[in-house]
Design an enzyme around this catalytic site. Structure first.
Site, short mmCIF file in Angstrom:
data_model
loop_
_atom_site.label_atom_id
_atom_site.label_comp_id
_atom_site.label_asym_id
_atom_site.label_seq_id
_atom_site.Cartn_x
_atom_site.Cartn_y
_atom_site.Cartn_z
N HIS A 1 -8.69 10.03 2.36
CA HIS A 1 -8.33 8.89 1.51
C HIS A 1 -8.54 9.31 0.06
CE1 HIS A 1 -8.11 4.92 -0.23
NE2 HIS A 1 -7.76 4.42 0.95
N GLU B 1 0.86 -1.19 0.00
CA GLU B 1 0.00 0.00 0.00
C GLU B 1 0.89 1.24 0.00
OE1 GLU B 1 -2.98 -0.22 3.08
OE2 GLU B 1 -3.95 -1.92 2.12
N HIS C 1 -11.04 10.09 6.02
CA HIS C 1 -10.85 8.66 6.27
C HIS C 1 -10.41 8.38 7.71
CE1 HIS C 1 -10.03 4.54 5.21
NE2 HIS C 1 -8.74 4.64 5.43
N ARG D 1 -0.74 9.36 1.10
CA ARG D 1 -2.16 9.66 0.81
C ARG D 1 -2.46 11.14 0.63
NH1 ARG D 1 -5.20 5.20 4.57
NH2 ARG D 1 -4.56 3.52 3.19
N ARG E 1 -1.16 9.13 8.79
CA ARG E 1 -1.01 7.71 9.12
C ARG E 1 -0.57 6.90 7.91
NH1 ARG E 1 -4.34 3.47 8.32
NH2 ARG E 1 -6.10 4.82 7.81
C1 SIN Z 1 -7.42 1.10 2.33
O1 SIN Z 1 -7.72 -0.09 2.17
O2 SIN Z 1 -7.09 1.82 1.40
C2 SIN Z 1 -7.52 1.69 3.69
C3 SIN Z 1 -6.56 1.05 4.59
C4 SIN Z 1 -6.10 2.01 5.64
O3 SIN Z 1 -6.60 3.11 5.72
O4 SIN Z 1 -5.17 1.67 6.36
#
Ligand code: SIN
Length: 520
Positions: free
Chosen positions: A227, A112, A330, A273, A365
């Site tokens: 997000h 991610e 988010h 993000r 975060r």
């Molecule tokens: C996501 O799946 O994009 C969110 C996961 C997160 O916010 O840690």
């Protein structure tokens, strides 16, 4: 009036992890304003970050967390979090949680945004939260009384300021008091304060306000994570499109198919993000559309069953391989200030999960560190409480004061839209000042007993909005989840400063100070 050894408000992953690890001779009451499974945790698509891969280590996870948090995280808290992450994963597995694996048996590790390694552990593809919640719920023993549809609206504190219980309201209007020497806030963040959000409908900042009104200190409230990719259908937000989709190779494009993250950041679509969200926001403001191109991902529906269901139920033709997206609120990095065990500045009151500010997230975060934080801090608080002797409560619940007061409050929609507009992805001094004046034109009543649950929700959202706005106005720089167009860069003199908030008891208004507190 019911009594317990521990009262827990909320039923997400942090709460369930705490419950599962508490001694069985402790009498526990869990209060949730909706149903046990209505939480952000249950909805979580992303997984749990942990350095469990053969070529990974907690120090790299620490470095990525610090980088995403723009250096104002608490180093020690991050070191401890990333070191404990692998053991939390192993405990889940030992507890029977079925996490995703390769055919050969080793854990499947996803990627991610802003992670330098593949280190995201998932369950059921994009249904990790649900899988962990279901597993932890099985550990709830007979020592735990779960009470659904109880809206906690007040923490009871004695003359010394110690918390010894709560007052809650049932949808029918009945007011109840519950007493315990330890009260734990675990009822999540405040995404619903914004018009566009990935959060469950119930996530309205209640825990933050309960703590604030009881005298607890809050910190870092200006840092709100947006997000980048929420499903956006005709301008309406419908839910989250996990970052794991970009981790598998999906690419953000404009309506012509031109990649929009190219040249913006070395990590491209997997940049931190706030950078991706700001780029998309800019594009949308100029009247464009942003699409997530998933055409390069084989077996999309098998890998992302929850995202596929969400898109199909909202009329997206998945075979075209393009999902329209927009950013939305988010996660709140700030919150009620706690130490490593989850203690707040109010005796007898603890906070875990999103509403707690432990110092691990800094200004932004790192993806998949939130379920991790809930699991680590839920366990730690259990260890802390387990080592203490049982306590007796000496105070009694005060009388309910039914006062028939007319209360004027803005609608929830007005709060959400004004926050998105003035305290959202891009903020300015004028917008923030305007918002603060508007929010403060609604006085907060002293006595909440006579208010309905709807009025309490509006009031709690109003106070949460003011806490965020006050902090955002005070921080005169941009950093992580806080972007001010009038101070568009990080300023070194702010690197070690935190905005602390607490209630000014005499005047009932927010007292703010800028400080460099040491988290402990
Ligand atoms: C996501 O799946 O994009 C969110 C996961 C997160 O916010 O840690």
């Amino acid at each position: 009036m019911e009594q317990a050894d521990v009262i827990i408000i909320g039923s997400g992953i942090a709460a369930l992890q705490l419950i599962g690890n508490l001694r069985r001779d402790l009498n526990v009451i869990v209060l949730t304003k909706s149903q046990v499974k209505t939480s952000n945790s249950f909805l979580a698509q992303g997984g749990v970050a942990a350095a469990v891969g053969a070529d990974d280590n907690p120090y790299d996870h620490y470095k990525d967390t610090m980088e995403a948090g723009r250096g104002i995280n608490d180093h020690e808290a991050v070191i401890q979090l990333t070191k404990q992450a692998p053991s939390v994963i192993h405990a889940l597995i030992e507890g029977g949680c079925d996490l995703d694996r390769h055919p050969q048996g080793e854990l499947k590790l996803g990627r991610e945004g802003a992670h330098s390694s593949n280190r995201i552990v998932h369950g059921g593809g994009d249904q990790t939260g649900r899988r962990i919640v279901d597993c932890l719920l099985k550990k709830v023993g007979p020592n735990v009384r779960v009470k659904e549809h109880e809206f906690v609206y007040q923490l009871l504190t004695d003359e010394q300021g110690c918390c010894y219980g709560v007052r809650s309201k049932h949808p029918g209007g009945t007011v109840k008091s519950y007493l315990a020497p330890r009260v734990v806030l675990a009822n999540g963040g405040c995404g619903q304060v914004y018009a566009a959000t990935s959060n469950a409908e119930t996530v309205t900042g209640d825990g933050l306000v309960l703590g604030y009104l009881a005298g607890a200190e809050l910190i870092d409230m200006e840092f709100v994570q947006f997000h980048p990719t929420l499903l956006s259908v005709a301008g309406n937000i419908k839910g989250l499109i996990s970052e794991a989709v970009r981790g598998e190779g999906a690419c953000l494009t404009d309506e012509e198919g031109t990649p929009i993250m190219k040249g913006v950041h070395p990590l491209g679509d997997l940049a931190p993000r706030h950078i991706v969200a700001q780029t998309i926001y800019d594009h949308l403001r100029q009247g464009g559309e942003v699409l997530l191109d998933i055409s390069s991902i084989a077996n999309f529906a098998r890998k992302f069953p929850a995202v596929t269901r969400l898109c199909e139920s909202n009329g997206i033709a998945m075979e075209k391989g393009k999902i329209p997206v927009a950013p939305g609120c988010h996660f709140l990095m700030g919150g009620i200030r706690t130490d490593a065990a989850g203690r707040t500045t109010v005796k007898g009151l603890y906070a875990i999960g999103e509403m707690a500010c432990t110092g691990v997230h800094g200004a932004n975060r790192l993806a998949s560190n939130s379920l991790l934080e809930g699991l680590v801090y839920g366990k730690r608080l259990a260890d802390h409480i387990n080592h203490q002797s049982k306590k007796i409560i000496c105070s009694k619940a005060p009388r309910v004061m039914e006062e028939n007061r007319e209360l004027s409050l803005p609608s929830i929609k007005e709060i959400q839209h004004s926050m998105m507009e003035r305290v959202g992805i891009m903020r300015t001094k004028n917008g923030l000042k305007l918002q603060k004046e508007w929010l403060e034109s609604y006085p907060v009543p002293e006595n909440l007993d006579a208010l309905s649950i709807t009025q309490l929700s509006q009031l709690f959202m109003l106070i949460t909005a003011n806490l965020i706005t006050t902090s955002a106005l005070a921080r005169k720089e941009s950093r992580g989840g806080h972007f001010r167009t009038d101070y568009p860069f990080e300023r070194p003199e702010w690197q070690h400063k935190h905005i602390q908030l607490h209630k000014n008891r005499k005047q009932g208004e927010i007292y703010e100070s800028i400080n460099a507190p040491a988290f402990t």
